[in-house]
Motif scaffolding. Structure first.
Motif, short mmCIF file in Angstrom:
data_model
loop_
_atom_site.label_atom_id
_atom_site.label_comp_id
_atom_site.label_asym_id
_atom_site.label_seq_id
_atom_site.Cartn_x
_atom_site.Cartn_y
_atom_site.Cartn_z
N UNK A 111 0.84 -1.21 0.00
CA UNK A 111 0.00 0.00 0.00
C UNK A 111 0.87 1.25 0.00
N UNK A 112 1.87 1.30 0.88
CA UNK A 112 2.71 2.50 0.96
C UNK A 112 3.68 2.57 -0.23
N UNK A 113 4.16 1.40 -0.67
CA UNK A 113 5.04 1.40 -1.85
C UNK A 113 4.26 1.87 -3.07
N UNK A 114 3.01 1.43 -3.17
CA UNK A 114 2.17 1.87 -4.28
C UNK A 114 1.93 3.37 -4.25
N UNK A 115 1.76 3.91 -3.04
CA UNK A 115 1.58 5.36 -2.90
C UNK A 115 2.82 6.10 -3.39
N UNK A 116 4.00 5.58 -3.04
CA UNK A 116 5.24 6.22 -3.48
C UNK A 116 5.35 6.19 -5.00
N UNK A 117 5.01 5.05 -5.59
CA UNK A 117 5.11 4.92 -7.04
C UNK A 117 4.10 5.83 -7.74
N UNK A 118 2.87 5.85 -7.24
CA UNK A 118 1.85 6.69 -7.88
C UNK A 118 2.20 8.16 -7.76
N UNK A 119 2.78 8.56 -6.64
CA UNK A 119 3.22 9.94 -6.47
C UNK A 119 4.28 10.29 -7.50
N UNK A 120 5.20 9.35 -7.71
CA UNK A 120 6.27 9.58 -8.66
C UNK A 120 5.74 9.68 -10.08
N UNK A 121 4.84 8.76 -10.43
CA UNK A 121 4.24 8.78 -11.76
C UNK A 121 3.47 10.08 -11.96
N UNK A 122 2.79 10.54 -10.92
CA UNK A 122 2.00 11.76 -11.01
C UNK A 122 2.84 13.00 -11.22
N UNK A 123 4.12 12.92 -10.86
CA UNK A 123 5.01 14.07 -11.05
C UNK A 123 5.50 14.20 -12.48
N UNK A 124 5.17 13.19 -13.30
CA UNK A 124 5.56 13.25 -14.71
C UNK A 124 6.50 12.13 -15.07
N UNK A 125 6.30 11.58 -16.26
CA UNK A 125 7.14 10.47 -16.70
C UNK A 125 8.49 10.96 -17.16
N UNK A 126 9.52 10.10 -17.11
CA UNK A 126 10.82 10.48 -17.62
C UNK A 126 10.77 10.65 -19.12
#
Length: 257
Positions: free
Chosen positions: A233-248
């Motif tokens: 759950x928390x790892x998913x939150x970290x990943x979704x936050x990162x994706x939401x900041x924009x893709x590389x």
């Protein structure tokens, strides 16, 4: 290092087969990729020289050279001047490398991949709760120690993180599950790296892994499932936050791949 000298090299070229005259470089690259992922050759194998591949495919050497260059960018082959071209990875590792590019261009799919990964990790952990051996627990602890000792060295931390999860999947005794999780982790690699850039995120991730390890020591499936689900759950939150900041950007993704 495995190689294909003499007749063996000719056999390999023949197995790849020819392509119609005028075939685009992308199609040539696909033909080569299909053979490389067939499982018929081992990682580290030296491929036939360009002139031999060109003759077998029925095309010019320049087209073969461009196709190999494209596969090198994708991390599939390693072109070594003066030595030759070598296959880099196993078939199960090649596809995630190529799919990584498509994923970077379609970041919304990452949301779905994160959800799938979470459920598979929970399933693997719950299964491993009753099958994990003392030796596997020992190895799991070694990966946990490596994470703790490399909190500030992110590349090593992430490598230990990956080994930790793969050890659990292997302990579950399901080879298909282990391969799936390895492939998914490869696809999410860039996002995982970015999601752990902050020291606080790395520290929290370590603590989550520690709780999963302690839960596995109890060998209670319900306890293990709860610990892994909280981690996902928390790892998913970290990943979704990162994706939401924009893709590389594609170039940036290539540099990090």
């Amino acid at each position: 290092m495995p190689a294909y000298p003499g007749s063996a090299s000719q056999d390999m070229s023949a197995a790849i087969g020819s392509v119609p005259i005028g075939t685009a470089v992308s199609a040539v690259a696909k033909r080569l990729l299909d053979y490389f992922t067939s499982g018929e050759i081992e990682p580290g194998t030296r491929l036939p020289p360009e002139r031999q591949l060109a003759a077998s495919l029925g095309i010019g050497r320049s087209a073969v050279r461009e196709a190999l260059a494209a596969l090198e960018i994708l991390g599939i082959v390693d072109v070594r001047p003066g030595s030759g071209t070598y296959l880099r990875s196993t078939a199960s590792e090649l596809l995630p490398e190529t799919l990584n590019w498509g994923l970077m261009l379609a970041a919304p799919r990452t949301e779905e991949l994160i959800a799938v990964r979470g459920e598979l990790e929970v399933f693997a952990a719950r299964t491993a709760a009753v099958t994990i051996t003392e030796e596997q627990l020992r190895k799991l602890h070694e990966h946990l120690v490596a994470m703790r000792e490399n909190l500030s060295v992110r590349t090593r931390f992430i490598e230990a993180d990956l080994k930790f999860h793969l050890q659990i999947a292997q302990a579950a005794g399901n080879h298909v599950l282990a391969d799936l999780l390895q492939s998914i982790r490869s696809l999410l690699r860039i996002w995982v790296e970015r999601g752990l850039e902050a020291d606080e995120d790395a520290r929290r991730a370590f603590e989550e892994h520690e709780r999963v390890y302690e839960a596995l020591r109890t060998r209670d499936p319900a306890v293990v499932e709860q610990a892994m689900r909280q981690h996902m759950d928390t790892a998913g939150e970290r990943l979704r936050r990162t994706v939401g900041e924009g893709r590389p950007a594609v170039g940036e993704a290539a540099a990090e791949a």
